[in-house]
Structures are given as structure tokens and as C-alpha cells.
Scaffold this motif. Structure first.
Motif, short mmCIF file in Angstrom:
data_model
loop_
_atom_site.label_atom_id
_atom_site.label_comp_id
_atom_site.label_asym_id
_atom_site.label_seq_id
_atom_site.Cartn_x
_atom_site.Cartn_y
_atom_site.Cartn_z
N ALA A 66 35.18 30.27 29.94
CA ALA A 66 35.66 31.65 29.80
C ALA A 66 34.65 32.50 29.04
CB ALA A 66 37.01 31.66 29.09
N PHE A 67 34.11 31.96 27.94
CA PHE A 67 33.15 32.72 27.14
C PHE A 67 31.87 32.97 27.93
CE2 PHE A 67 30.11 33.62 23.82
CZ PHE A 67 30.84 34.42 22.96
N TYR A 72 28.08 36.53 30.59
CA TYR A 72 27.17 36.81 31.70
C TYR A 72 27.76 37.80 32.72
CZ TYR A 72 24.51 32.91 29.81
OH TYR A 72 23.79 32.10 28.98
N SER A 73 28.96 38.28 32.48
CA SER A 73 29.63 39.18 33.42
C SER A 73 28.85 40.49 33.57
CB SER A 73 31.04 39.50 32.92
OG SER A 73 31.64 40.47 33.74
N GLU A 74 28.76 40.93 34.80
CA GLU A 74 28.14 42.22 35.08
C GLU A 74 29.17 43.18 35.66
OE1 GLU A 74 24.64 41.63 37.46
OE2 GLU A 74 23.68 40.39 35.92
N ALA A 75 30.44 42.75 35.66
CA ALA A 75 31.52 43.58 36.20
C ALA A 75 31.80 44.74 35.24
CB ALA A 75 32.77 42.74 36.39
N GLU A 76 32.43 45.76 35.77
CA GLU A 76 32.87 46.89 34.96
C GLU A 76 34.38 46.98 35.05
OE1 GLU A 76 31.56 49.04 32.80
OE2 GLU A 76 29.71 47.91 32.96
N LYS A 78 33.35 45.03 31.50
CA LYS A 78 32.76 43.70 31.28
C LYS A 78 33.87 42.66 31.15
CE LYS A 78 29.46 41.22 28.40
NZ LYS A 78 28.38 40.97 29.30
N GLY A 79 33.71 41.56 31.88
CA GLY A 79 34.66 40.46 31.81
C GLY A 79 35.86 40.58 32.71
N SER A 80 35.97 41.68 33.41
CA SER A 80 37.14 41.87 34.27
C SER A 80 37.18 40.86 35.41
CB SER A 80 37.21 43.30 34.81
OG SER A 80 36.05 43.58 35.58
N ASP A 81 36.08 40.21 35.68
CA ASP A 81 36.02 39.18 36.72
C ASP A 81 36.30 37.78 36.16
OD1 ASP A 81 33.67 39.39 35.25
OD2 ASP A 81 32.40 38.72 36.89
N CYS A 82 36.73 37.70 34.90
CA CYS A 82 36.92 36.41 34.24
C CYS A 82 38.39 36.09 33.99
CB CYS A 82 36.18 36.40 32.90
SG CYS A 82 34.41 36.71 33.06
N TYR A 83 39.29 36.79 34.65
CA TYR A 83 40.72 36.60 34.41
C TYR A 83 41.12 35.13 34.56
CZ TYR A 83 45.74 36.75 34.95
OH TYR A 83 47.08 36.49 34.81
N GLU A 84 40.73 34.50 35.64
CA GLU A 84 41.14 33.11 35.90
C GLU A 84 40.62 32.16 34.83
OE1 GLU A 84 43.37 31.79 38.00
OE2 GLU A 84 43.79 33.88 38.55
N ALA A 85 39.38 32.36 34.39
CA ALA A 85 38.80 31.49 33.36
C ALA A 85 39.57 31.64 32.05
CB ALA A 85 37.33 31.81 33.15
#
Length: 139
Positions: A66-67, A72-76, A78-85
């Protein structure tokens, strides 16, 4: 003179009692600050004490995934693409409520301490106001 042995990245120094009684001549490089959470190359320092053992606990793998995703997220945003993790990490932590304090006891204790302090301040203000009023009232 102390005996020095190089073991991989570590240097082991063996000293006698006499060596130990004299001031050390070993110094750390002043131009290199100790590494923090993010290393100079941009990677994550999983050994950083600031993580408090989160990277190595029973949910260490989930935490690191998750961290890493967030770092490393480049989404806007930041981190919005990490929900599942983060959901996977949260599910893991729910299995260890005493270790990860799932019930929020620390937050409750903090709120109680703040409430108690606020009440003490109000009580003190009321006492101070009563003293001022009694002092300024004609007898």
C-alpha cells in the motif's frame, strides 16, 4: 590499537579495555545526513525507524504494498489508484486489533484528556471571574 574487520557493508571494531577508556577517533561523515524514509535515489527506506515496525509486522507485506503504491502513484489525487492495496492492508490490520488498535482507544484517551483539560480551564476561568467580581463589588 583496535582491531577492525570488514563484514559486508558493516565494519566491526574490537577494542580492549584500555582502548575503550580513551576518546574515540571514529567519526561519521558530516556531508551525508542519515537516510530518512525516502532514500536519495527516491526509493523507500523500509529500515527507517519512523515506520515503527509497520513494514515488518504481521501485515508488513500489505503495508509495504500500500505504501509503495501511494509513494509511486502518479494518479490525481495522489494515491487514488491504491484503494485496493489500502483495503487489503486495512483488512489485515483488522485481524490484529490489539497490535494495530483497531478500536481507537488512543483517540478516545486523547479526546478525554482534551475534554478534561478544557473543563479545568473553564472552571479556573469561572473561579477567576468570581474572585474579580467579589473584589470589585462594594461591601
Amino acid at each position: 590499537m583496535p582491531l577492525t574487520v570488514q563484514q559486508g557493508k558493516d565494519t566491526v571494531i574490537f577494542v580492549t579495555k584500555e582502548d575503550h577508556s580513551t576518546p574515540s577517533t571514529v567519526s561519521l561523515p558530516k556531508d551525508e545526513p542519515p537516510p530518512g524514509l525516502i532514500l536519495p535515489d527516491g526509493s523507500i527506506n523500509w529500515s527507517c525507524p519512523c515506520l515503527g515496525g509497520m513494514a515488518t509486522g504481521p501485515c508488513g507485506v500489505e503495508f509495504r504494498e500500500a505504501f509503495s503504491c501511494f509513494h509511486y502513484s502518479e494518479a490525481e489525487p495522489k494515491g487514488s489508484d491504491c484503494y485496493e492495496a489500502f483495503k487489503t492492508m486495512q483488512d489485515c490490520m483488522a485481524q490484529y486489533p490489539t497490535l494495530y488498535n483497531r478500536d481507537g482507544d488512543d483517540e478516545d484517551e486523547l479526546e478525554n484528556a482534551i475534554d478534561t483539560n478544557t473543563e479545568k480551564e473553564k472552571s479556573k476561568e469561572n473561579r477567576d471571574a468570581a474572585v474579580i467580581n467579589s473584589a470589585s463589588s462594594p461591601s
